[in-house]
Enzyme design. Structure first.
Site, mmCIF file in Angstrom:
data_model
loop_
_atom_site.group_PDB
_atom_site.id
_atom_site.type_symbol
_atom_site.label_atom_id
_atom_site.label_comp_id
_atom_site.label_asym_id
_atom_site.label_seq_id
_atom_site.Cartn_x
_atom_site.Cartn_y
_atom_site.Cartn_z
ATOM 1 N N ASP A 93 0.830 -1.199 0.000
ATOM 2 C CA ASP A 93 0.000 0.000 0.000
ATOM 3 C C ASP A 93 0.874 1.262 0.000
ATOM 4 O O ASP A 93 1.645 1.485 0.935
ATOM 5 C CB ASP A 93 -0.889 -0.071 1.263
ATOM 6 C CG ASP A 93 -2.031 0.920 1.247
ATOM 7 O OD1 ASP A 93 -2.057 1.795 0.369
ATOM 8 O OD2 ASP A 93 -2.888 0.814 2.147
ATOM 9 N N ASP A 111 -10.642 4.057 -1.275
ATOM 10 C CA ASP A 111 -11.220 3.027 -0.401
ATOM 11 C C ASP A 111 -12.745 2.942 -0.504
ATOM 12 O O ASP A 111 -13.438 3.960 -0.516
ATOM 13 C CB ASP A 111 -10.873 3.336 1.061
ATOM 14 C CG ASP A 111 -9.396 3.133 1.333
ATOM 15 O OD1 ASP A 111 -8.622 2.942 0.372
ATOM 16 O OD2 ASP A 111 -9.012 3.162 2.516
HETATM 17 C C1 GLA Z 1 -5.455 2.302 2.736
HETATM 18 C C2 GLA Z 1 -5.977 1.149 1.884
HETATM 19 C C3 GLA Z 1 -6.997 0.352 2.654
HETATM 20 C C4 GLA Z 1 -6.382 -0.162 3.963
HETATM 21 C C5 GLA Z 1 -5.815 0.999 4.760
HETATM 22 C C6 GLA Z 1 -5.018 0.523 5.954
HETATM 23 O O1 GLA Z 1 -6.456 3.246 2.999
HETATM 24 O O2 GLA Z 1 -6.510 1.628 0.678
HETATM 25 O O3 GLA Z 1 -7.485 -0.728 1.887
HETATM 26 O O4 GLA Z 1 -5.382 -1.100 3.654
HETATM 27 O O5 GLA Z 1 -4.951 1.806 3.971
HETATM 28 O O6 GLA Z 1 -4.444 1.566 6.672
#
Ligand code: GLA
Length: 381
Positions: free
Chosen positions: A147, A207
């Site tokens: 990520d 997200d």
């Molecule tokens: C980002 C990702 C999410 C999750 C969070 C964790 O927002 O897009 O899917 O993994 O980080 O902190």
């Protein structure tokens, strides 16, 4: 004999030089499993992960194909004096956790960031890529979600491909097949280069939230990305919210129907130890899952959008076509013409939520779609 040795030698050489070779055996269909983030977020513990594995092994999800049990952010502790990453006290012994998940016949996934910090502020893999990949392999990790998060503080976005390839190459050097999930919210048109850097899947958006507006904005927003998906490399419209309580059953049916037509990864994101029978039945619809997991690996496309009505189609390996009807407002009748699906004459139709054949049709198939709901059928000649 001589020919066989030569062919073997060249196969080995190809394996050694091809950067995406090691991961090419994984994710031939969209990955399925569970991820801790959508429900547990930073409260996740080893007990939650074991509970998810127990549930999947017992409630039919394992047989349905949900195999990966993935810990998302917030498992990390500090590094030891040699730089090895250690889990925090909520997760405890990661090798033991991976062993437990494996003992259930499931696979174990983990999460990190190419930046110094993850999105939730935990230790990332920056300048420890090789070491972390080796640690993950030693623990028995089968899946890494990587990520971007704080990587923007240390890299210009123009280097994003190299940054992702670096971890892929480190994973490959471990010799362990590890699904590689890129998470950078669709930046830089990742679907155009994701496979080149060894990605098996890549997030295409920000997200998801457990609301109809968020889920449908993301899901219907995938239109046009279908040329970029295929066996080993998938667009990822983010994890499932089914069972988290923020949507109605019709809305969760829309979520499942749309994700299956999109050949999207199916990662449940709820508390599986408390799932209701209705939500579990949505996750366990094997006829919908068969659409998602179809070996042809074609991502469905939008056939039409008219007011609140959308019709999507996904060609399947046996020559049939899966068709989804969606209503984004009230309850409406929707239709698809047999000709638009490439058929002539009468066709057979099976409803994949009612689990029954609904007859033979000529010319046009019509379905009544509930408000915020979906109808999923398979049509064949
Ligand atoms: C980002 C990702 C999410 C999750 C969070 C964790 O927002 O897009 O899917 O993994 O980080 O902190």
């Amino acid at each position: 004999m001589h020919i066989r040795i030569t062919a073997g030698f060249f196969a080995l050489l190809l394996f050694a030089v091809s950067p995406t070779r090691a991961q090419s055996s994984v994710a031939q269909t969209p990955p399925m499993g569970w991820n801790s983030w959508n429900h547990f977020a930073c409260k996740v513990t080893a007990a939650d992960v074991r509970g998810a594995a127990d549930a999947i092994a017992k409630n039919g999800m394992k047989e349905a194909g949900y195999l990966y049990v993935n810990v998302d952010d917030c498992w990390q502790g500090t590094r030891d004096e040699e730089g090895h990453i250690r889990p925090n006290e909520n997760l405890g012994d990661m090798k033991a956790l991976a062993d437990y998940v494996h003992s259930k016949g499931l696979k174990f996934g983990i999460y990190s960031s190419p930046g110094p910090r993850t999105c939730a502020g935990f230790e990332g893999s920056y300048q420890h890529e090789e070491q972390d990949a080796q640690t993950y392999a030693a623990w028995g990790v089968d899946y890494l979600k990587y990520d971007w998060c704080s990587a923007s503080e240390v890299y210009p976005v123009s280097q994003i491909r190299d940054v992702y390839k670096k971890m892929h190459d480190a994973l490959q050097r471990t010799g362990r097949p590890i699904v590689y999930s890129l998470c950078q919210y669709g930046w830089e048109l990742v679907w155009r280069w994701g496979p080149e850097v060894g990605g098996n899947l890549w997030r295409t958006t920000g997200d998801i939230e457990d609301r109809y507006e968020s889920m449908t904005k993301i899901g219907f927003g995938q239109a046009g990305l279908e040329p970029f998906a295929g066996p080993g490399h998938w667009n990822d419209p983010d994890m499932l919210e089914i069972g988290n309580g923020g949507m109605s059953s019709d809305e969760y049916i829309t979520h499942m129907t749309l994700w299956c037509l999109l050949a999207a990864p199916l990662l449940a994101g709820n508390d599986l130890t408390r799932v209701t029978p209705v939500d579990l039945a949505i996750l366990l619809n094997k006829e919908a899952i068969a659409v998602d997991q179809d070996p042809k690996g074609v991502q469905g496309h939008r056939l039409s959008a008219e007011g609140p009505l959308e019709v999507w189609a996904k060609p399947l390996a046996d020559g049939s076509v899966a068709v989804g009807f969606f209503s984004r407002a009230g309850s409406y009748p929707a239709k698809v013409s047999v000709k638009d699906l490439g058929f002539t004459g009468a066709v057979h139709v099976r409803d994949l939520w009612l689990h029954k054949d609904v007859g033979t049709f000529d010319g046009e198939y019509r379905a009544q779609v509930p408000r915020h709901g979906a109808v999923l059928v398979r049509i064949w000649k």
